[in-house]
Design an enzyme around this catalytic site. Structure first.
Site, PDB file in Angstrom:
ATOM      1  N   ASP A   1       0.823  -1.209   0.000  1.00  0.00           N
ATOM      2  CA  ASP A   1       0.000   0.000   0.000  1.00  0.00           C
ATOM      3  C   ASP A   1       0.855   1.256   0.000  1.00  0.00           C
ATOM      4  O   ASP A   1       0.460   2.285  -0.562  1.00  0.00           O
ATOM      5  CB  ASP A   1      -0.913   0.003   1.224  1.00  0.00           C
ATOM      6  CG  ASP A   1      -2.010  -1.050   1.129  1.00  0.00           C
ATOM      7  OD1 ASP A   1      -2.194  -1.612   0.040  1.00  0.00           O
ATOM      8  OD2 ASP A   1      -2.682  -1.307   2.146  1.00  0.00           O
ATOM      9  N   GLY A   2       2.030   1.182   0.618  1.00  0.00           N
ATOM     10  CA  GLY A   2       2.911   2.342   0.629  1.00  0.00           C
ATOM     11  C   GLY A   2       3.367   2.750  -0.758  1.00  0.00           C
ATOM     12  O   GLY A   2       3.526   3.951  -1.040  1.00  0.00           O
TER      13      GLY A   2
END
Length: 513
Positions: free
Chosen positions: A278-279
């Site tokens: 997700d980063g």
């Protein structure tokens, strides 16, 4: 001395008939009763002496009973006469009203309140009988009381307003007002599908740094996109250097020298691919200050709430994405800026867009953070604790979740208002609508300053008197779905958080019979 046998007669007028005849019958019965008492007293042998006190008391009691019976009979007779008179008046009034209804024109309306000349309110004769049906229409040539046609509801119109101005931005959600009933015409949370009108030509890839597996996959994917699909590929400068170390074949890959150049590439890029967690998706979205091309996220990180695609299946997945149509999740972003103390809003710096959350904390200070919070310039509360999180619904599974906030479907429009360790037992998280503007101000008398970070980056100090302004951005981030938005969201919280994972109760044991 023995007393003769006697009988008292009382005639109760309960039959039907004229009131005068009933009264005469009652009087006759009373006279007969009194006469019987007199005969009883005069026929005593020997005559009653003064010494016979008990007989005197008995005779007086008989006279008292006869007198009471006569009074009761007279009262009942009067009541029955009044009832008969009211009934006669009612029948006469009913007959008159029925004649008026039969003679009324076809355009007759419901009875209304009449005002006589003396200024006092009085209702028509019909209203005195049927006052509970004033809101109904009378049909002509119908008997009294048959009101079977209701008046129509008053029509109205609903519209959306933004900052006090009419706005058609939410035109699809305008509700209908047919027959006075409010119904939603459409909903913004329906599944969104993307269909290519022209074939994609340019793809941009963002990768997770310092990962050997990501480097291997990026080499294979770039080669496949070029050889199998003939696409132009853009990568970060770091990634291009890694590709050139593998082979000079990747000399066709394009890159940029300054991050500001990405804004010029945005109109050319058709698709963005992320390799990581997700980063990496947050990083890719932060590269675009305006519109963001559709993102195809492949899961190669720890948690994957935004990355539904598995890396080993990239040829098949990319084939379907490039062919279309594909389901996408529209993820809202927040736009934020800081107003320094003593400056106007127009003097502020450029806005920062965040996909997950904005975090305001106390930094290295040992004091509680004091933050005055406003919603559309309306004071909401003063946060006293470790800080505050303003999150999007996509960020509801990140820091906000760890601070006690609720998990929310990413396509639900809203702003999560989540305190961090508040020094209050009643301070619960909120979910605000997406059209509001939230302001967080550090009071002038605060013991210390606060610190703000945007998606975990760009940490800045909020001094006394500074204000952070957050609102919903008009530039969302669209991410491709493996199945569809709700399916991907539920699967991500099951796989990533083991949501509601519990050993199943055994079927053995007592049962309710």
């Amino acid at each position: 001395m023995s007393s003769p046998n006697y009988k008292l007669h009382y005639t109760d007028s309960v039959g039907n008939g004229d009131g005068n005849s009933s009264r005469s019958k009652q009087e006759t019965g009373l006279k007969q009763s009194e006469r019987a008492v007199e005969e009883l007293l005069t026929q005593q042998t020997p005559p009653i002496q003064a010494s016979d006190d008990h007989l005197i008391e008995f005779s007086e009691a008989l006279r008292t009973v006869a007198k009471a019976l006569r009074g009761s009979a007279q009262e009942k007779a009067v009541a029955r006469a009044e009832a008969a008179e009211w009934k006669r008046k009612y029948e006469l009034e009913r007959s008159k009203n029925l004649d008026l209804l039969l003679q009324a024109p076809s355009s007759s309306k419901s009875p209304r309140l009449n005002v006589p000349e003396n200024g006092k309110f009085a209702r028509s004769s019909l209203e005195r009988i049927c006052s509970h049906e004033l809101l109904q229409d009378c049909e002509p040539n119908s008997p009294i009381g048959s009101f079977n046609k209701l008046k129509r509801k008053a029509s109205f119109k609903l519209s959306w307003e933004c900052k006090g101005q009419a706005n058609d931005q939410h035109k699809k959600e305008i509700v209908s007002f047919e027959s006075g009933n409010i119904t939603t015409a459409d909903r913004s949370s329906k599944q969104i599908s993307l269909t290519w009108e022209t074939n994609p030509q340019n793809v941009m890839i963002f990768t997770k740094p310092n990962s050997a597996s990501v480097e291997v996959l990026s080499v294979a994917m770039v080669r496949w996109l070029r050889e199998q699909k003939g696409l132009n590929v853009y990568v970060e400068p770091r990634v291009k250097a890694q590709l050139l170390l593998v082979s000079t074949f990747f000399d066709f890959v394009q890159t940029w020298e300054d991050d500001k150049e990405i804004s010029f590439l945005q109109p050319k890029v058709d698709l963005v691919i992320t390799l990581g967690g997700d980063g990496t998706v947050l990083w890719a979205a932060s590269r675009f200050n305006g519109a963001v091309p559709p993102i195809v996220p492949f899961s190669m990180g720890s948690l994957g709430f935004m990355t539904p695609f598995h890396s080993e299946q990239y040829p098949d997945r990319l084939e379907k994405v490039l062919k279309g149509p594909i389901s996408i999740t529209l993820r809202h972003r927040l736009q934020c800026h800081i107003i320094e103390a003593g400056k106007a809003d127009s003097e502020t710096e450029d806005q920062t867009l965040v996909l997950n959350e904005v975090t305001i904390d106390r930094g290295l200070s040992s004091y509680l953070t004091n933050l005055d919070c406003y919603c559309d310039d309306l004071f909401v509360t003063c946060v006293q604790g470790d800080g505050l999180i303003l999150s999007t619904t996509s960020g509801s599974t990140a820091y906000s979740l760890a601070a006690g906030g609720s998990m929310v479907h990413p396509q639900v429009p809203g702003i999560l208002f989540t305190p961090i360790c508040p020094h209050s037992l009643s301070f619960r998280p909120l979910i605000l609508p997406d059209h509001v503007t939230v302001k967080v101000k550090v009071p002038v008398d605060s013991r210390s300053s606060a610190w703000v970070s945007f998606d975990g980056k760009g940490r800045k100090e909020l001094k006394s008197g500074d204000t952070l302004v957050c609102s919903m951005s008009p530039w969302p981030v669209s991410t491709a779905c493996q199945v569809e938005s709700t399916n991907d969201f539920l699967r991500s919280i099951h796989d990533g958080l083991h949501w509601n994972l519990r050993k199943t109760q055994s079927s053995d044991g007592p049962r309710i019979t």
